[in-house]
Design an enzyme around this catalytic site. Sequence first.
Site: not given
Length: 328
Positions: A115, A196, A199
């Site tokens: 992240k 995977k 969206k």
Amino acid sequence: MPKPIIVSGIKPTGTLNIGGYLGAVKNWIALQNSEKYEQYIFIADLHALTTATSATRLRAESNKLAADLMACGLDAKKTCLFVQSHIPEHAELAWIFNCVTPISELKRMTQFKDKSQKQEKNINAGLLMYPILQAADILLYKAANVPVGQDQVQHVELTRDIAHWFNRRYGDYFPETKALLTEIPKVMGLTEPTKKMSKSDGNADNVIELTDEPSVIEKKIKRAVTATAGGGQTPGVENLLTLLKQFGSATTHKKFWDAEKDGSIRYGDLKQALANALANYFADFRTKRAELLANPKKLENILAEGASQARAVAQKTMTDVRKIVGIR
Ligand code: TRP
């Protein structure tokens, strides 16, 4: 004998898609229905704050997610369902855990590294502390097991370490927690079957949401990628067959599986069968969800009831912990 305690949480970010459903929610419902555990499931809205969203949006998504979980079959009479921020003890215990956890351990976490690399802009301290709050979520209820997907195993291991560091400093109090892993089928994107289902790239056709109406499901499945140059079983076809196995009947799945093997398969038929299976599987979900969302007062009451149950346990733990560490 008291039943073993299970705790798990889910962040209210975005909508629930069939990957998330198979990866977590379906398993929670099976665990609930096994009646072997005392189960706590919560909406991790404090964790969601690590990504910037508006207050209105966060509140709405938390409520919608609660409705989604119940519409999927999570039963507030059997599972204690609540919203994390309803219970201030989560944040309080997290602070205490901050003080027994070496920063170096937090910096090693894969999710933090990912992240903070991707999200250049908003690398807030919450992202680093994220797994500490997660440990507090789990240990407040003294959970023996945490049903999560593979991506969360590292956080559950850190939870064990934190319990250990706490116990070493203050004496034995927190139990050892283990991840409860189930065989989770890998659900890939419809238009990008090598990644995977997600969206995140902004491509809505890649994902089937639980709320998708049958016409939308059909449209998306029709656009799913099947062929690649070179022939053989492609990742796209493999993914469609996996989904048919999960959501369709065993006979239908076998029919297409065999046809794929002997080369007689027609992808148009496979897609139609899968679209029908998905529309069918989530028909009940769509009705129940609409009912729940039409009655926000009732939903609010269910969550308040869950919070009061959970809070009684959380407060008991915090009373002990305050005494143990020497604060009021
Ligand atoms: N971090 C988890 C996720 O992203 C969500 C979560 C928060 C959680 N607290 C938890 C999962 C406690 C299990 C137990 O999926």
